[in-house]
Write an enzyme that holds these catalytic residues in place. Structure first.
Site, PDB file in Angstrom:
ATOM      1  N   GLY A  28       0.789  -1.234   0.000  1.00  0.00           N
ATOM      2  CA  GLY A  28       0.000   0.000   0.000  1.00  0.00           C
ATOM      3  C   GLY A  28       0.816   1.276   0.000  1.00  0.00           C
ATOM      4  O   GLY A  28       0.327   2.331   0.402  1.00  0.00           O
ATOM      5  N   ASN A  30       1.612   3.062  -2.513  1.00  0.00           N
ATOM      6  CA  ASN A  30       0.960   4.029  -3.405  1.00  0.00           C
ATOM      7  C   ASN A  30      -0.278   4.646  -2.766  1.00  0.00           C
ATOM      8  O   ASN A  30      -0.551   5.828  -2.937  1.00  0.00           O
ATOM      9  CB  ASN A  30       0.627   3.358  -4.748  1.00  0.00           C
ATOM     10  CG  ASN A  30       1.866   3.163  -5.596  1.00  0.00           C
ATOM     11  OD1 ASN A  30       2.400   4.117  -6.140  1.00  0.00           O
ATOM     12  ND2 ASN A  30       2.360   1.935  -5.654  1.00  0.00           N
ATOM     13  N   MET A 109      -3.772  -7.424  -7.060  1.00  0.00           N
ATOM     14  CA  MET A 109      -3.181  -8.547  -7.788  1.00  0.00           C
ATOM     15  C   MET A 109      -4.176  -9.614  -8.244  1.00  0.00           C
ATOM     16  O   MET A 109      -3.785 -10.721  -8.567  1.00  0.00           O
ATOM     17  CB  MET A 109      -2.072  -9.202  -6.928  1.00  0.00           C
ATOM     18  CG  MET A 109      -0.942  -8.255  -6.559  1.00  0.00           C
ATOM     19  SD  MET A 109      -0.195  -7.399  -7.985  1.00  0.00           S
ATOM     20  CE  MET A 109       0.720  -8.750  -8.724  1.00  0.00           C
ATOM     21  N   LEU A 112      -9.631  -9.056 -12.722  1.00  0.00           N
ATOM     22  CA  LEU A 112     -11.084  -8.848 -12.637  1.00  0.00           C
ATOM     23  C   LEU A 112     -11.766  -9.297 -13.928  1.00  0.00           C
ATOM     24  O   LEU A 112     -11.172  -9.237 -15.013  1.00  0.00           O
ATOM     25  CB  LEU A 112     -11.367  -7.369 -12.384  1.00  0.00           C
ATOM     26  CG  LEU A 112     -10.832  -6.847 -11.038  1.00  0.00           C
ATOM     27  CD1 LEU A 112     -10.814  -5.319 -11.020  1.00  0.00           C
ATOM     28  CD2 LEU A 112     -11.664  -7.395  -9.882  1.00  0.00           C
ATOM     29  N   ASN A 126      -5.211   1.594 -13.519  1.00  0.00           N
ATOM     30  CA  ASN A 126      -4.269   0.642 -12.918  1.00  0.00           C
ATOM     31  C   ASN A 126      -2.854   1.172 -13.070  1.00  0.00           C
ATOM     32  O   ASN A 126      -2.511   1.817 -14.055  1.00  0.00           O
ATOM     33  CB  ASN A 126      -4.390  -0.711 -13.641  1.00  0.00           C
ATOM     34  CG  ASN A 126      -3.441  -1.748 -13.077  1.00  0.00           C
ATOM     35  OD1 ASN A 126      -3.355  -1.934 -11.868  1.00  0.00           O
ATOM     36  ND2 ASN A 126      -2.722  -2.437 -13.957  1.00  0.00           N
ATOM     37  N   SER A 155       3.482   2.835 -15.965  1.00  0.00           N
ATOM     38  CA  SER A 155       2.356   3.397 -16.724  1.00  0.00           C
ATOM     39  C   SER A 155       1.111   3.411 -15.851  1.00  0.00           C
ATOM     40  O   SER A 155       0.923   2.520 -15.023  1.00  0.00           O
ATOM     41  CB  SER A 155       2.036   2.519 -17.941  1.00  0.00           C
ATOM     42  OG  SER A 155       3.167   2.296 -18.739  1.00  0.00           O
ATOM     43  N   ASP A 164      -4.076  -5.193 -19.086  1.00  0.00           N
ATOM     44  CA  ASP A 164      -3.036  -4.169 -19.315  1.00  0.00           C
ATOM     45  C   ASP A 164      -3.112  -3.547 -20.706  1.00  0.00           C
ATOM     46  O   ASP A 164      -2.071  -3.169 -21.271  1.00  0.00           O
ATOM     47  CB  ASP A 164      -1.631  -4.763 -19.092  1.00  0.00           C
ATOM     48  CG  ASP A 164      -1.432  -5.235 -17.656  1.00  0.00           C
ATOM     49  OD1 ASP A 164      -2.083  -4.681 -16.748  1.00  0.00           O
ATOM     50  OD2 ASP A 164      -0.641  -6.168 -17.445  1.00  0.00           O
TER      51      ASP A 164
HETATM   52  C1  GRF Z   1       3.499  -1.531  -7.532  1.00  0.00           C
HETATM   53  O1  GRF Z   1       4.856  -1.592  -7.791  1.00  0.00           O
HETATM   54  C2  GRF Z   1       2.690  -1.781  -8.787  1.00  0.00           C
HETATM   55  O2  GRF Z   1       3.354  -1.438  -9.950  1.00  0.00           O
HETATM   56  C3  GRF Z   1       2.475  -3.246  -8.746  1.00  0.00           C
HETATM   57  O3  GRF Z   1       2.318  -3.541  -7.384  1.00  0.00           O
HETATM   58  C4  GRF Z   1       3.074  -2.616  -6.607  1.00  0.00           C
HETATM   59  C5  GRF Z   1       2.224  -2.111  -5.501  1.00  0.00           C
HETATM   60  O4  GRF Z   1       2.936  -1.490  -4.491  1.00  0.00           O
HETATM   61  N1  GRF Z   1       1.351  -3.612  -9.566  1.00  0.00           N
HETATM   62  P1  GRF Z   1       2.208  -0.903  -3.200  1.00  0.00           P
HETATM   63  O5  GRF Z   1       1.295  -1.995  -2.653  1.00  0.00           O
HETATM   64  O6  GRF Z   1       1.441   0.313  -3.608  1.00  0.00           O
HETATM   65  O7  GRF Z   1       3.321  -0.600  -2.250  1.00  0.00           O
END
Ligand code: GRF
Length: 235
Positions: A28, A30, A109, A112, A126, A155, A164
């Protein structure tokens, strides 16, 4: 033509902050970047809820600490796997209750179904750790090194039924050095994601990037920049 002609209907009607739901599976980081930006007054958005498909995701703790409602729809329950249909039924009900304008898959992950994506009332975006349309799918950093690529990055794209493959809105690029390892690239790309995500969300919240590219007229499109918008970040 006015600036309002370039905005999609929901942006013209919306008065408050952009309502965002975030789907997560892991750390998490992000999600945390969005929370921090909101708290710093840098993003006119509200995270109305977080859905996690793992009950051990640290993202849950991050959301709870920020007093954001969380729905944990664990992919396993007492050792029994929750099917994607069941997950989606619960997730849809939750999203209907939260009424987001935008859904962000940030490290989510599970794949869907087309029905869930096509019936979503809000645009879904995404975060993908590669320069789409190259390197769809998993293990992107390792594959980039094996192919001897000079550039790599991340991206943010619109989610469509094809994995994707939706419209890429923004990208951040870096140089790949001959001595780079997959681990080092992962660290670098993650730190780029932490810049790309709030920047992209700000552009969406301000109506500079359209929330729904399909609803923009051909005339209005000619006034918009060609997508994806790109950031080149020094590593
Ligand atoms: C990110 O690097 C994203 O590109 C990938 O999963 C990671 C998620 O990181 N799909 P976080 O859970 O936000 O730390």
């Amino acid at each position: 033509m006015s600036v309002d002609d370039l905005k999609q209907p929901s942006q013209q009607q919306r008065t408050g902050p952009l309502r965002i739901a975030v789907l997560v599976s892991g750390n998490g980081s992000n999600l945390q970047v969005l929370i921090d930006a909101i708290q710093a007054g840098a993003l006119p958005i509200e995270v109305v809820g977080v859905i996690s498909n793992r009950d051990d995701a640290y993202a849950i703790t991050r959301a709870q600490q920020a007093h954001i409602p969380v729905a944990v729809l664990s992919h396993t329950d007492s050792g029994k796997r929750m099917g994607i249909k069941t997950f989606e039924t619960h997730a849809s009900a939750q999203l209907v209750a939260w009424q987001p304008d935008l859904i962000i898959l940030a490290g989510f992950m599970r794949v869907l179904s087309a029905a869930f994506i096509n019936n979503s009332t809000a645009t879904m975006i995404n975060l993908h750790p590669a320069l789409l349309p190259a390197y769809k799918g998993l293990n992107t950093h390792q594959r980039v090194i094996q192919a001897g690529e000079r550039y790599h990055g991340c991206s943010i794209h619109v989610v469509t039924a094809e994995l994707d493959a939706g419209q890429v809105l923004t990208q951040a690029l870096l140089n790949v050095n001959p001595k780079d390892t997959a681990d080092r690239l992962q660290t670098q790309v993650q730190s780029m994601e932490h810049q790309l995500l709030p920047w992209t969300v700000l552009l969406l919240a301000k109506g500079i990037l359209p929330l729904n590219t399909n609803k923009i007229s051909a005339e209005a499109k000619s006034y918009l920049p060609t997508l994806p918008l790109r950031l080149f970040l020094e590593s």
